[in-house]
Design a protein around this motif. Structure first.
Motif, PDB file in Angstrom:
ATOM      1  N   PHE A 105      30.337  -8.408   7.121  1.00 61.45           N
ATOM      2  CA  PHE A 105      28.977  -8.689   6.714  1.00 61.45           C
ATOM      3  C   PHE A 105      28.135  -8.820   7.979  1.00 61.45           C
ATOM      4  N   ALA A 106      27.027  -8.114   8.024  1.00 67.35           N
ATOM      5  CA  ALA A 106      26.136  -8.179   9.175  1.00 67.35           C
ATOM      6  C   ALA A 106      24.861  -8.909   8.760  1.00 67.35           C
ATOM      7  N   PRO A 107      24.646 -10.106   9.313  1.00 64.41           N
ATOM      8  CA  PRO A 107      23.442 -10.861   8.948  1.00 64.41           C
ATOM      9  C   PRO A 107      22.205 -10.304   9.633  1.00 64.41           C
ATOM     10  N   GLY A 108      21.079 -10.548   9.023  1.00 60.39           N
ATOM     11  CA  GLY A 108      19.804 -10.140   9.581  1.00 60.39           C
ATOM     12  C   GLY A 108      18.686 -10.787   8.794  1.00 60.39           C
ATOM     13  N   GLU A 109      17.522 -10.230   8.943  1.00 57.96           N
ATOM     14  CA  GLU A 109      16.364 -10.757   8.225  1.00 57.96           C
ATOM     15  C   GLU A 109      15.332  -9.645   8.117  1.00 57.96           C
ATOM     16  N   ASN A 110      14.582  -9.662   7.033  1.00 55.15           N
ATOM     17  CA  ASN A 110      13.437  -8.772   6.903  1.00 55.15           C
ATOM     18  C   ASN A 110      12.268  -9.594   6.377  1.00 55.15           C
ATOM     19  N   GLU A 111      11.181  -8.929   6.011  1.00 53.24           N
ATOM     20  CA  GLU A 111       9.973  -9.640   5.578  1.00 53.24           C
ATOM     21  C   GLU A 111      10.201 -10.477   4.319  1.00 53.24           C
ATOM     22  N   ARG A 112      11.289 -10.225   3.594  1.00 49.03           N
ATOM     23  CA  ARG A 112      11.569 -10.967   2.361  1.00 49.03           C
ATOM     24  C   ARG A 112      12.521 -12.138   2.588  1.00 49.03           C
ATOM     25  N   GLY A 113      13.066 -12.250   3.784  1.00 47.93           N
ATOM     26  CA  GLY A 113      13.970 -13.363   4.049  1.00 47.93           C
ATOM     27  C   GLY A 113      15.317 -12.922   4.582  1.00 47.93           C
ATOM     28  N   PRO A 114      16.349 -13.770   4.384  1.00 47.31           N
ATOM     29  CA  PRO A 114      17.688 -13.467   4.888  1.00 47.31           C
ATOM     30  C   PRO A 114      18.222 -12.152   4.324  1.00 47.31           C
ATOM     31  N   LEU A 115      18.953 -11.455   5.172  1.00 46.23           N
ATOM     32  CA  LEU A 115      19.507 -10.149   4.821  1.00 46.23           C
ATOM     33  C   LEU A 115      20.984 -10.157   5.211  1.00 46.23           C
ATOM     34  N   MET A 116      21.836  -9.689   4.322  1.00 52.05           N
ATOM     35  CA  MET A 116      23.256  -9.591   4.627  1.00 52.05           C
ATOM     36  C   MET A 116      23.721  -8.202   4.211  1.00 52.05           C
ATOM     37  N   THR A 117      24.150  -7.412   5.192  1.00 53.14           N
ATOM     38  CA  THR A 117      24.556  -6.041   4.933  1.00 53.14           C
ATOM     39  C   THR A 117      26.072  -5.956   4.895  1.00 53.14           C
ATOM     40  N   PHE A 118      26.575  -5.352   3.836  1.00 51.76           N
ATOM     41  CA  PHE A 118      28.005  -5.091   3.677  1.00 51.76           C
ATOM     42  C   PHE A 118      28.308  -3.815   4.450  1.00 51.76           C
ATOM     43  N   GLU A 119      29.237  -3.891   5.394  1.00 51.71           N
ATOM     44  CA  GLU A 119      29.592  -2.736   6.213  1.00 51.71           C
ATOM     45  C   GLU A 119      31.080  -2.441   6.066  1.00 51.71           C
ATOM     46  N   SER A 120      31.382  -1.321   5.418  1.00 49.18           N
ATOM     47  CA  SER A 120      32.773  -0.912   5.243  1.00 49.18           C
ATOM     48  C   SER A 120      33.288  -0.294   6.531  1.00 49.18           C
ATOM     49  N   LYS A 121      34.525  -0.605   6.857  1.00 52.48           N
ATOM     50  CA  LYS A 121      35.170  -0.002   8.024  1.00 52.48           C
ATOM     51  C   LYS A 121      36.028   1.174   7.555  1.00 52.48           C
ATOM     52  N   SER A 122      36.656   1.912   8.472  1.00 53.74           N
ATOM     53  CA  SER A 122      37.432   3.093   8.080  1.00 53.74           C
ATOM     54  C   SER A 122      38.571   2.728   7.123  1.00 53.74           C
ATOM     55  N   THR A 123      39.209   1.575   7.340  1.00 53.32           N
ATOM     56  CA  THR A 123      40.257   1.129   6.423  1.00 53.32           C
ATOM     57  C   THR A 123      39.656   0.844   5.051  1.00 53.32           C
ATOM     58  N   GLY A 124      38.497   0.227   5.031  1.00 52.67           N
ATOM     59  CA  GLY A 124      37.799  -0.049   3.777  1.00 52.67           C
ATOM     60  C   GLY A 124      37.347   1.225   3.093  1.00 52.67           C
ATOM     61  N   ASP A 125      36.892   2.201   3.878  1.00 54.30           N
ATOM     62  CA  ASP A 125      36.472   3.479   3.293  1.00 54.30           C
ATOM     63  C   ASP A 125      37.614   4.136   2.535  1.00 54.30           C
ATOM     64  N   LYS A 126      38.832   4.008   3.078  1.00 51.86           N
ATOM     65  CA  LYS A 126      40.005   4.574   2.383  1.00 51.86           C
ATOM     66  C   LYS A 126      40.237   3.871   1.055  1.00 51.86           C
ATOM     67  N   LEU A 127      40.144   2.551   1.063  1.00 52.88           N
ATOM     68  CA  LEU A 127      40.354   1.784  -0.157  1.00 52.88           C
ATOM     69  C   LEU A 127      39.243   2.039  -1.165  1.00 52.88           C
ATOM     70  N   PHE A 128      37.997   1.852  -0.745  1.00 52.69           N
ATOM     71  CA  PHE A 128      36.869   1.990  -1.671  1.00 52.69           C
ATOM     72  C   PHE A 128      36.699   3.439  -2.118  1.00 52.69           C
ATOM     73  N   GLY A 129      37.116   4.382  -1.288  1.00 57.22           N
ATOM     74  CA  GLY A 129      37.067   5.794  -1.656  1.00 57.22           C
ATOM     75  C   GLY A 129      38.015   6.147  -2.786  1.00 57.22           C
ATOM     76  N   ALA A 130      38.982   5.288  -3.045  1.00 57.41           N
ATOM     77  CA  ALA A 130      39.948   5.528  -4.128  1.00 57.41           C
ATOM     78  C   ALA A 130      39.442   5.043  -5.478  1.00 57.41           C
ATOM     79  N   MET A 131      38.295   4.397  -5.505  1.00 57.26           N
ATOM     80  CA  MET A 131      37.810   3.826  -6.757  1.00 57.26           C
ATOM     81  C   MET A 131      37.552   4.891  -7.819  1.00 57.26           C
ATOM     82  N   ALA A 132      36.948   6.009  -7.442  1.00 56.25           N
ATOM     83  CA  ALA A 132      36.690   7.072  -8.424  1.00 56.25           C
ATOM     84  C   ALA A 132      38.003   7.684  -8.911  1.00 56.25           C
TER      85      ALA A 132
END
Length: 176
Positions: free
Chosen positions: A32-59
């Motif tokens: 999770f990468a924290p940040g902020e924009n004009e609407r307030g706190p921002l948390m971005t979910f960032e998949s890594k290559s290992t995660g891409d393999k796992l999440f890519g299997a969902m379909a």
């Protein structure tokens, strides 16, 4: 509310299979990468290559379950068109109702806070990223001021009255 049996799976179930990143330590599957924009706190979910393999299997997983005669409710957060195209391609031989579930940001942020199982700011990040790109929904529902019960009735009524959903078929034709 349905007379049929349904299985539910989605991104949260796949995330729960992984070791969760701890503060100050990089996750193997995602961060999770924290940040902020004009609407307030921002948390971005960032998949890594290992995660891409796992999440890519969902379909693939959805196709496998559907091919074995299971009705599925796929609770997915589609961050990009690549993820969506994977489902569109893999589920070509299945009847798919592509339903967009939306909510006002302020209400979504309140729900995120009250659930206590979310990184605060995810809704702020997802608000601008999820319902974009090539999406062509068969139905869109807004949960801002409608109960889950009423939204469910709306979806089931739509399915009962529309035996040939077009969203995935139209997206498949456009990408061919």
């Amino acid at each position: 509310l349905s007379n049929e049996q349904w299985l539910t799976f989605g991104i949260d179930i796949f995330i729960e299979m992984t070791p969760y990143p701890s503060p100050g330590k990089d996750g193997e599957y995602f961060d999770f990468a924290p940040g902020e924009n004009e609407r307030g706190p921002l948390m971005t979910f960032e998949s890594k290559s290992t995660g891409d393999k796992l999440f890519g299997a969902m379909a693939d997983f959805a196709h496998m379950l559907g091919s074995r005669g299971n009705n599925l409710i796929i609770d997915e957060v589609l961050f990009n068109d690549k993820q969506l195209k994977s489902y569109v391609d893999k589920l070509a031989d299945h009847t798919v109702y592509f339903i967009g579930v939306k909510c006002d940001l302020a209400i979504m942020q309140e729900r995120e806070y009250l659930r206590r199982d979310r990184a605060l700011g995810l809704s702020n990040d997802q608000f601008d990223r999820v319902h974009t790109g090539i999406r062509e929904y068969d139905l869109t529902v807004d949960t801002s001021n409608t109960s889950v019960f009423d939204v469910t009735k709306t979806i089931l009524t739509f399915i009962e009255n529309n035996s040939n959903p077009n969203g995935f078929n139209n997206m498949r034709r456009k990408s061919a």
